[in-house]
Motif scaffolding. Structure first.
Motif, PDB file in Angstrom:
ATOM      1  N   GLY A 161      75.713 -27.164  14.001  1.00  0.00           N
ATOM      2  CA  GLY A 161      75.442 -26.882  12.594  1.00  0.00           C
ATOM      3  C   GLY A 161      75.943 -25.531  12.144  1.00  0.00           C
ATOM      4  O   GLY A 161      76.300 -25.354  10.973  1.00  0.00           O
ATOM      5  N   ASP A 162      75.988 -24.539  13.048  1.00  0.00           N
ATOM      6  CA  ASP A 162      76.482 -23.213  12.673  1.00  0.00           C
ATOM      7  C   ASP A 162      77.951 -23.270  12.269  1.00  0.00           C
ATOM      8  O   ASP A 162      78.368 -22.633  11.299  1.00  0.00           O
ATOM      9  CB  ASP A 162      76.296 -22.239  13.836  1.00  0.00           C
ATOM     10  N   HIS A 163      78.741 -24.028  13.015  1.00  0.00           N
ATOM     11  CA  HIS A 163      80.158 -24.185  12.687  1.00  0.00           C
ATOM     12  C   HIS A 163      80.326 -24.907  11.342  1.00  0.00           C
ATOM     13  O   HIS A 163      81.157 -24.520  10.516  1.00  0.00           O
ATOM     14  CB  HIS A 163      80.866 -24.984  13.780  1.00  0.00           C
ATOM     15  N   LEU A 193      66.564 -24.716  10.363  1.00  0.00           N
ATOM     16  CA  LEU A 193      67.030 -23.952   9.212  1.00  0.00           C
ATOM     17  C   LEU A 193      67.672 -22.654   9.680  1.00  0.00           C
ATOM     18  O   LEU A 193      67.066 -21.901  10.457  1.00  0.00           O
ATOM     19  CB  LEU A 193      65.864 -23.670   8.267  1.00  0.00           C
ATOM     20  N   THR A 194      68.889 -22.398   9.221  1.00  0.00           N
ATOM     21  CA  THR A 194      69.611 -21.173   9.581  1.00  0.00           C
ATOM     22  C   THR A 194      70.148 -20.524   8.323  1.00  0.00           C
ATOM     23  O   THR A 194      70.889 -21.157   7.557  1.00  0.00           O
ATOM     24  CB  THR A 194      70.774 -21.471  10.540  1.00  0.00           C
ATOM     25  N   HIS A 195      69.779 -19.262   8.109  1.00  0.00           N
ATOM     26  CA  HIS A 195      70.294 -18.514   6.959  1.00  0.00           C
ATOM     27  C   HIS A 195      71.599 -17.830   7.354  1.00  0.00           C
ATOM     28  O   HIS A 195      71.707 -17.247   8.416  1.00  0.00           O
ATOM     29  CB  HIS A 195      69.270 -17.468   6.518  1.00  0.00           C
ATOM     30  N   ARG A 196      72.596 -17.946   6.495  1.00  0.00           N
ATOM     31  CA  ARG A 196      73.948 -17.428   6.735  1.00  0.00           C
ATOM     32  C   ARG A 196      74.478 -17.915   8.083  1.00  0.00           C
ATOM     33  O   ARG A 196      74.712 -17.119   9.017  1.00  0.00           O
ATOM     34  CB  ARG A 196      73.979 -15.903   6.637  1.00  0.00           C
ATOM     35  N   ALA A 204      67.130 -17.754  18.223  1.00  0.00           N
ATOM     36  CA  ALA A 204      66.212 -16.801  17.598  1.00  0.00           C
ATOM     37  C   ALA A 204      66.496 -16.628  16.113  1.00  0.00           C
ATOM     38  O   ALA A 204      65.660 -16.095  15.381  1.00  0.00           O
ATOM     39  CB  ALA A 204      66.308 -15.451  18.304  1.00  0.00           C
ATOM     40  N   ASP A 205      67.671 -17.089  15.662  1.00  0.00           N
ATOM     41  CA  ASP A 205      68.044 -16.971  14.250  1.00  0.00           C
ATOM     42  C   ASP A 205      67.668 -18.203  13.439  1.00  0.00           C
ATOM     43  O   ASP A 205      67.991 -18.274  12.252  1.00  0.00           O
ATOM     44  CB  ASP A 205      69.563 -16.760  14.129  1.00  0.00           C
ATOM     45  N   ARG A 206      67.003 -19.180  14.063  1.00  0.00           N
ATOM     46  CA  ARG A 206      66.683 -20.424  13.377  1.00  0.00           C
ATOM     47  C   ARG A 206      65.171 -20.614  13.273  1.00  0.00           C
ATOM     48  O   ARG A 206      64.405 -20.097  14.067  1.00  0.00           O
ATOM     49  CB  ARG A 206      67.245 -21.643  14.122  1.00  0.00           C
ATOM     50  N   ARG A 236      64.735 -14.523   0.235  1.00  0.00           N
ATOM     51  CA  ARG A 236      64.106 -13.234  -0.079  1.00  0.00           C
ATOM     52  C   ARG A 236      64.300 -12.233   1.050  1.00  0.00           C
ATOM     53  O   ARG A 236      64.589 -11.058   0.816  1.00  0.00           O
ATOM     54  CB  ARG A 236      62.599 -13.421  -0.343  1.00  0.00           C
ATOM     55  N   LEU A 237      64.136 -12.699   2.285  1.00  0.00           N
ATOM     56  CA  LEU A 237      64.204 -11.823   3.448  1.00  0.00           C
ATOM     57  C   LEU A 237      65.638 -11.480   3.843  1.00  0.00           C
ATOM     58  O   LEU A 237      65.901 -10.409   4.409  1.00  0.00           O
ATOM     59  CB  LEU A 237      63.490 -12.506   4.623  1.00  0.00           C
ATOM     60  N   GLY A 238      66.553 -12.413   3.560  1.00  0.00           N
ATOM     61  CA  GLY A 238      67.945 -12.201   3.932  1.00  0.00           C
ATOM     62  C   GLY A 238      68.268 -12.669   5.333  1.00  0.00           C
ATOM     63  O   GLY A 238      69.376 -12.432   5.828  1.00  0.00           O
ATOM     64  N   ARG A 239      67.335 -13.349   5.977  1.00  0.00           N
ATOM     65  CA  ARG A 239      67.577 -13.869   7.322  1.00  0.00           C
ATOM     66  C   ARG A 239      66.525 -14.935   7.633  1.00  0.00           C
ATOM     67  O   ARG A 239      65.520 -15.069   6.941  1.00  0.00           O
ATOM     68  CB  ARG A 239      67.525 -12.759   8.369  1.00  0.00           C
ATOM     69  N   SER A 240      66.794 -15.673   8.699  1.00  0.00           N
ATOM     70  CA  SER A 240      65.855 -16.683   9.170  1.00  0.00           C
ATOM     71  C   SER A 240      65.542 -16.416  10.629  1.00  0.00           C
ATOM     72  O   SER A 240      65.996 -15.427  11.206  1.00  0.00           O
ATOM     73  CB  SER A 240      66.457 -18.086   8.999  1.00  0.00           C
ATOM     74  N   GLY A 241      64.750 -17.273  11.246  1.00  0.00           N
ATOM     75  CA  GLY A 241      64.436 -17.113  12.662  1.00  0.00           C
ATOM     76  C   GLY A 241      63.089 -16.458  12.896  1.00  0.00           C
ATOM     77  O   GLY A 241      62.134 -16.690  12.153  1.00  0.00           O
ATOM     78  N   VAL A 242      63.011 -15.631  13.915  1.00  0.00           N
ATOM     79  CA  VAL A 242      61.724 -15.089  14.347  1.00  0.00           C
ATOM     80  C   VAL A 242      61.073 -14.198  13.291  1.00  0.00           C
ATOM     81  O   VAL A 242      59.849 -14.005  13.320  1.00  0.00           O
ATOM     82  CB  VAL A 242      61.871 -14.315  15.670  1.00  0.00           C
TER      83      VAL A 242
END
Length: 261
Positions: A161-163, A193-196, A204-206, A236-242
């Motif tokens: 999914g990242d690709h 769910l992965t942001h950017r 850890a980013d999901r 809002r946070l600008g990232r996902s994951g942990v």
């Protein structure tokens, strides 16, 4: 659930495990016959094991599934596959399932949210739940988000999914994937769910929402509300994951307490 299953799920006052067993699909309180399990429990295990094996090896009907996904109304789905040439190689080489064979079919749309629907370790689960779950998620997302046309991925692992998300150019990627079958559930879908999204991302980013398989697991609307909350939080946070937490249930509890007051 069949009439026989329904009857078996009813609590039996002669069995101390009966009431608890009627509330879960877990294999608990199986009993014993001498030094072994009762014959009924052994046969149930064999049936569950066969269902799990079938769920792993049953190929995704790509034509029928893409038609169902297209009916959700996000546009014509594109189809990609991983570097795994067949199911046998997919199971033996997880690394090949994480990389795409070709992304030429994926349009670069630059939308807010993109969707990948992947067969994973249970194509059956994706066939059963993928399209209605996607529809529920779309219904829960705010109308001002731009949504990319969906991508169907075969012989896929989560990292594929990242690709795809990077090729789509989306801000947040939502991946629906068939989860590894167990001995009580063979048709469960996981949502990642992965942001950017980009190929360098790690687990850890999901964020993951698992065990989606109504009526016995998490329902479509419940899962969709969690996804919508995580998408909003990631933006809002600008990232996902942990660093991103699901607060949807806490918000629901707060609303209920306010109504009681």
């Amino acid at each position: 659930m069949s009439a026989a299953d329904s009857s078996a799920a009813q609590p039996n006052p002669m069995d101390p495990w009966s009431e608890l067993r009627s509330t879960t699909q877990s294999r608990i309180g199986l009993g014993r016959a001498g030094d072994a399990l009762p014959t009924r429990r052994v046969l149930e295990f064999r049936v569950a094991h066969a269902a799990a094996r079938d769920a792993v090896h049953l190929p995704l009907d790509v034509a029928a599934f893409t038609s169902a996904v297209g009916d959700v109304g996000l546009g014509e789905p594109s189809v990609v596959r991983s570097l795994a040439a067949d199911r046998g190689q997919y199971l033996r080489r997880p690394d090949l399932g994480r990389a795409p064979a070709d992304l030429d079919a994926v349009p670069r749309v630059g939308a807010d949210v993109g969707f990948v629907l992947a067969d994973g370790l249970s194509p059956r689960a994706l066939m059963d739940h993928g399209a209605p779950l996607l529809s529920a998620i779309v219904a829960e997302l705010p109308g001002h988000y731009t949504l990319a046309p969906p991508v169907v991925a075969t012989q896929a692992r989560v990292a594929l999914g990242d690709h795809i998300g990077a090729a789509l150019g989306v801000t947040t990627l939502v991946m629906l994937i068939g989860e590894r079958p167990g001995l009580s559930v063979a048709d469960s879908v996981g949502i990642y769910l992965t942001h950017r999204p980009q190929p360098a991302r790690t687990d850890a980013d999901r964020n993951c929402i698992s065990n989606v398989h109504p009526p016995d697991g998490l329902g479509y609307v419940q899962a969709a509300r969690v996804v919508a909350g995580l998408v909003s939080g990631a933006r809002r946070l600008g990232r996902s994951g942990v660093d991103l937490k699901d607060t949807s249930r806490a918000a629901a509890i707060g609303t209920a307490e306010a109504l009681e007051l």
